[in-house]
Design a protein around this motif. Sequence first.
Motif: not given
Length: 132
Positions: A1-27
Amino acid sequence: MLGYVTMGTDDIDRARDFYAALLGTIGASELMRMSDEDNGFTLYAASWGQPGIAVTRPYDGQPMHAGNGHMAAIIVDERAKVNGLHAKAIELGGTCEGPPGVRGDDGDQAFYAAYFRDLDGNKLCAFRIGPA
């Protein structure tokens, strides 16, 4: 039912690093990145057509703030992956909002989950429904 969820950030580079590392653990990996002039919207998912999580600066240009009662939940197919996502989030600087464990009764419809916040305070849950 959902396509995607957005998470707000004031530091886009830091958020990208966090989510790339976190979500990479599940492919999951980065599937889309818009320019920083377009708020830096960046989408992560396992593949196109699968639900994803995006990070972005708020469209209105105001500082982001984590919503109270808002949460994105990531479904996985093993309890070990719940544990792994929670541990990775904490390792990356996130905060624990509830350690991995069964909520309610164990069994065929057991809800095994862990809760954490990202570096901006956005709340996430990793969960698996089913027996151990």
